[in-house]
Design a protein around this motif. Sequence first.
Motif, PDB file in Angstrom:
ATOM      1  N   ARG A 165       0.835  -1.203   0.000  1.00  0.00           N
ATOM      2  CA  ARG A 165       0.000   0.000   0.000  1.00  0.00           C
ATOM      3  C   ARG A 165       0.869   1.252   0.000  1.00  0.00           C
ATOM      4  N   ALA A 166       1.946   1.218   0.773  1.00  0.00           N
ATOM      5  CA  ALA A 166       2.853   2.372   0.789  1.00  0.00           C
ATOM      6  C   ALA A 166       3.562   2.519  -0.549  1.00  0.00           C
ATOM      7  N   ALA A 167       3.925   1.403  -1.171  1.00  0.00           N
ATOM      8  CA  ALA A 167       4.606   1.453  -2.470  1.00  0.00           C
ATOM      9  C   ALA A 167       3.711   2.021  -3.551  1.00  0.00           C
ATOM     10  N   ALA A 168       2.416   1.816  -3.425  1.00  0.00           N
ATOM     11  CA  ALA A 168       1.489   2.360  -4.423  1.00  0.00           C
ATOM     12  C   ALA A 168       1.576   3.875  -4.471  1.00  0.00           C
ATOM     13  N   GLU A 169       1.844   4.508  -3.332  1.00  0.00           N
ATOM     14  CA  GLU A 169       1.986   5.963  -3.311  1.00  0.00           C
ATOM     15  C   GLU A 169       3.230   6.419  -4.053  1.00  0.00           C
ATOM     16  N   ALA A 170       4.182   5.503  -4.232  1.00  0.00           N
ATOM     17  CA  ALA A 170       5.381   5.819  -5.006  1.00  0.00           C
ATOM     18  C   ALA A 170       5.232   5.414  -6.468  1.00  0.00           C
ATOM     19  N   GLY A 171       4.040   4.985  -6.850  1.00  0.00           N
ATOM     20  CA  GLY A 171       3.784   4.634  -8.243  1.00  0.00           C
ATOM     21  C   GLY A 171       4.066   3.189  -8.586  1.00  0.00           C
ATOM     22  N   MET A 172       4.136   2.320  -7.576  1.00  0.00           N
ATOM     23  CA  MET A 172       4.426   0.920  -7.837  1.00  0.00           C
ATOM     24  C   MET A 172       3.155   0.092  -7.700  1.00  0.00           C
ATOM     25  N   ARG A 173       3.121  -1.000  -8.448  1.00  0.00           N
ATOM     26  CA  ARG A 173       1.957  -1.886  -8.407  1.00  0.00           C
ATOM     27  C   ARG A 173       2.408  -3.305  -8.100  1.00  0.00           C
ATOM     28  N   VAL A 174       1.480  -4.092  -7.577  1.00  0.00           N
ATOM     29  CA  VAL A 174       1.768  -5.485  -7.236  1.00  0.00           C
ATOM     30  C   VAL A 174       1.723  -6.333  -8.503  1.00  0.00           C
ATOM     31  N   VAL A 175       2.799  -7.036  -8.767  1.00  0.00           N
ATOM     32  CA  VAL A 175       2.873  -7.971  -9.890  1.00  0.00           C
ATOM     33  C   VAL A 175       2.632  -9.394  -9.414  1.00  0.00           C
ATOM     34  N   HIS A 176       3.074  -9.681  -8.212  1.00  0.00           N
ATOM     35  CA  HIS A 176       3.004 -11.054  -7.706  1.00  0.00           C
ATOM     36  C   HIS A 176       3.010 -10.995  -6.187  1.00  0.00           C
ATOM     37  N   HIS A 177       2.128 -11.768  -5.572  1.00  0.00           N
ATOM     38  CA  HIS A 177       2.127 -11.887  -4.110  1.00  0.00           C
ATOM     39  C   HIS A 177       1.624 -13.281  -3.764  1.00  0.00           C
ATOM     40  N   ALA A 178       2.547 -14.202  -3.644  1.00  0.00           N
ATOM     41  CA  ALA A 178       2.186 -15.606  -3.428  1.00  0.00           C
ATOM     42  C   ALA A 178       3.429 -16.390  -3.024  1.00  0.00           C
ATOM     43  N   PRO A 179       3.240 -17.522  -2.374  1.00  0.00           N
ATOM     44  CA  PRO A 179       4.385 -18.388  -2.072  1.00  0.00           C
ATOM     45  C   PRO A 179       4.774 -19.180  -3.316  1.00  0.00           C
ATOM     46  N   PRO A 180       5.963 -19.760  -3.336  1.00  0.00           N
ATOM     47  CA  PRO A 180       6.343 -20.602  -4.468  1.00  0.00           C
ATOM     48  C   PRO A 180       5.645 -21.957  -4.386  1.00  0.00           C
ATOM     49  N   GLY A 181       5.698 -22.704  -5.463  1.00  0.00           N
ATOM     50  CA  GLY A 181       5.145 -24.044  -5.461  1.00  0.00           C
ATOM     51  C   GLY A 181       6.000 -25.007  -4.651  1.00  0.00           C
ATOM     52  N   PRO A 182       5.431 -26.105  -4.212  1.00  0.00           N
ATOM     53  CA  PRO A 182       6.181 -27.056  -3.377  1.00  0.00           C
ATOM     54  C   PRO A 182       7.371 -27.671  -4.086  1.00  0.00           C
ATOM     55  N   GLU A 183       7.393 -27.619  -5.426  1.00  0.00           N
ATOM     56  CA  GLU A 183       8.525 -28.205  -6.152  1.00  0.00           C
ATOM     57  C   GLU A 183       9.831 -27.493  -5.834  1.00  0.00           C
ATOM     58  N   TRP A 184       9.758 -26.253  -5.347  1.00  0.00           N
ATOM     59  CA  TRP A 184      10.990 -25.533  -5.031  1.00  0.00           C
ATOM     60  C   TRP A 184      11.721 -26.138  -3.841  1.00  0.00           C
ATOM     61  N   LEU A 185      11.015 -26.875  -3.013  1.00  0.00           N
ATOM     62  CA  LEU A 185      11.667 -27.518  -1.879  1.00  0.00           C
ATOM     63  C   LEU A 185      12.385 -28.796  -2.274  1.00  0.00           C
ATOM     64  N   ASP A 186      12.184 -29.235  -3.507  1.00  0.00           N
ATOM     65  CA  ASP A 186      12.870 -30.437  -3.993  1.00  0.00           C
ATOM     66  C   ASP A 186      14.109 -30.092  -4.807  1.00  0.00           C
ATOM     67  N   ARG A 187      14.412 -28.799  -4.956  1.00  0.00           N
ATOM     68  CA  ARG A 187      15.574 -28.404  -5.753  1.00  0.00           C
ATOM     69  C   ARG A 187      16.865 -28.675  -4.993  1.00  0.00           C
ATOM     70  N   PRO A 188      17.945 -28.860  -5.718  1.00  0.00           N
ATOM     71  CA  PRO A 188      19.248 -28.970  -5.040  1.00  0.00           C
ATOM     72  C   PRO A 188      19.539 -27.716  -4.231  1.00  0.00           C
ATOM     73  N   GLY A 189      20.189 -27.889  -3.102  1.00  0.00           N
ATOM     74  CA  GLY A 189      20.602 -26.762  -2.291  1.00  0.00           C
ATOM     75  C   GLY A 189      19.616 -26.323  -1.239  1.00  0.00           C
TER      76      GLY A 189
END
Length: 476
Positions: A77-101
Amino acid sequence: MTTPPHAPPPRPLPPESPPPRRQAAQPPAPYPLPGTPLLGEGDHELLLSLLSLPTAGPLEGGTAPGAVRSAQRLYARAAAEAGMRVVHHAPPGPEWLDRPGVPAVVRRAADADPGFLAAQPSLLLRMGPELPRSRTVMFNVHLDTVAGDEPVRFTGRRFHGRGAVDAKGPAVALLAGIRAAAATRPALGRDVGVLVQAVAGEEGGAMGTYGTRPLLAAGHYGRLNVFCEPTGLRSLPRATASMTARITVEGEDAVDDRPEAGHNASVLLGHLAQHLGHRLDGAVPGTRVCVAGLYTGELHNRVYGRGTLLLNLSYGHEDDGRRLAETLAEALRDGLARFTERFGGKDAFARTAEDAAGLVRLRWDKRDLPALHDSDLWAEALLAGAGAAPAPADDPGFTCDALWASGLPGAFTTVLGPGSLEANHAHARGEFIDLGDLEEFARVVARLLGAFADRPAPPAPSGEAPDPCRKGGTTA
C-alpha cells in the motif's frame, strides 16, 4: 576567377545570418533537493507498524503465520503511493523444496507443517510496464526477521525494534528514495523500470531458497540489482555462501554410577569441537568457521551416548568452499584418532575411545551453494557517483540472498544498505537504526535511480545464467 566582359557586377552577398542559438543543456534537477527530508511522518508510521508485526519465520520459532503477509500488504500500500503496483504476491510451489541446495532444516519444517510455504509468500512490485533488462533496476528487501521480541519505539532520531536495521528500516527508506527519484525523473516508470522484491525466507537458515531464488529464476531482475542489507552505505558486490556440517554421535547411554558402561558423547563432541575450531580457523584463506551448537542432554545423572555438533562454514568463492569441506573431513579423522590416543587409557572413557571412529557420522545440512563475487566498472562508477563508495577489497561480505544472483546474465549485483550488522545489533538485543542513516540511504537510492535514468547502461560483462535445478549442490 575573372569576370567575363559585359557581365553585371556581382551582387553583394547578404549578411550572414547569426547561427541559431543553441539551448544550453539543462542540468538534471537535483535529486533530492539538499536538506529536504525524504522520510515523512507516513514513512515513520509505516516503519513502526512493520516493526510491531512479529515476522520471525517458522525456522526462527515464529508463531504468527499471517504476519509476513500482513507486513507485505502494508508495504504494498505504501509502495502504491510511489507509483508501484503489485505484480506477484504468493508463495512458491512445493517443487521448489525439492531443488538442489534446499537446506535440510527447510525440508524438515515443510514436512512437519503443511502450511509452511503458504505462510511465507513473496511480494513483487513494479514501477511502469515490463521493460528490457538493460533499462531495469531491481531492489531486494526481506521483511522476515530473526526471533526475539524487542520493544518498538521511535525517539525522534532512532527507531528501535526487531528488524529495524535488518531489514525493515532499509525497506521503508528504499520506498522513500524511489518516490523522490520518480518526482524528478519522468523517465522512471516510462523508459526505466523499477522492481522491488519484498521476500520472506531470508532468515532462519532458509537461505532464500523459497523466497528470492524463485523470483530470480523467473527473470525478475534488472541490469542493476541491489540487495538491501546493512553495509554502512558501502557497495559490496560480494556475498558469502555457507554450508552446515552436522556431526553426530550414535552410541549407548549409561547411568552416572557406571559411566564406563556407555559412550560419552559429551566428552567426545567437546573434544571434537575444540579440535575442529583450532584446525579449521584460518585453514583456507577467505573462509570463516563458526563452531555452533553442541547438544547431548540436560540431566546430571546420566551419560549421554548420543549428541550433535553443528559447524557453519562460510566462503566467498565456491572453490574455497570445496577445499574447506575436504579440510573438515580430514580434520575430523585426525580429531578422532587423537581422542582415541588421549582417552584410551581412562577407565570412564575407554569404551568411547575404542569405538569413537564407528560412532561418529558427518552429514551436511547444506553444502555447495553459490557465492556472489561480481564486478562491473560502469555499475560500480554509477554507485560511487550516487554516494555508495565501494567496500574495501578485503571485506569478504556476509551471507544473504544475494548469493542467488551469482552469474546472472546481463546484470550486476551488489549488497548495499544503511547501518551495520554489528554496531546496530542485528540479530541481538537492542537492535536499532538511526533516522539519519535511513535518510542518507534514501538519498543514495534516489541519486542512483536518477543516474541510471540519465545514462544508458552498456552491455554487462558476460555471465552464465544460473540453473536453479542445478546450482545449489547437496543437502542431507
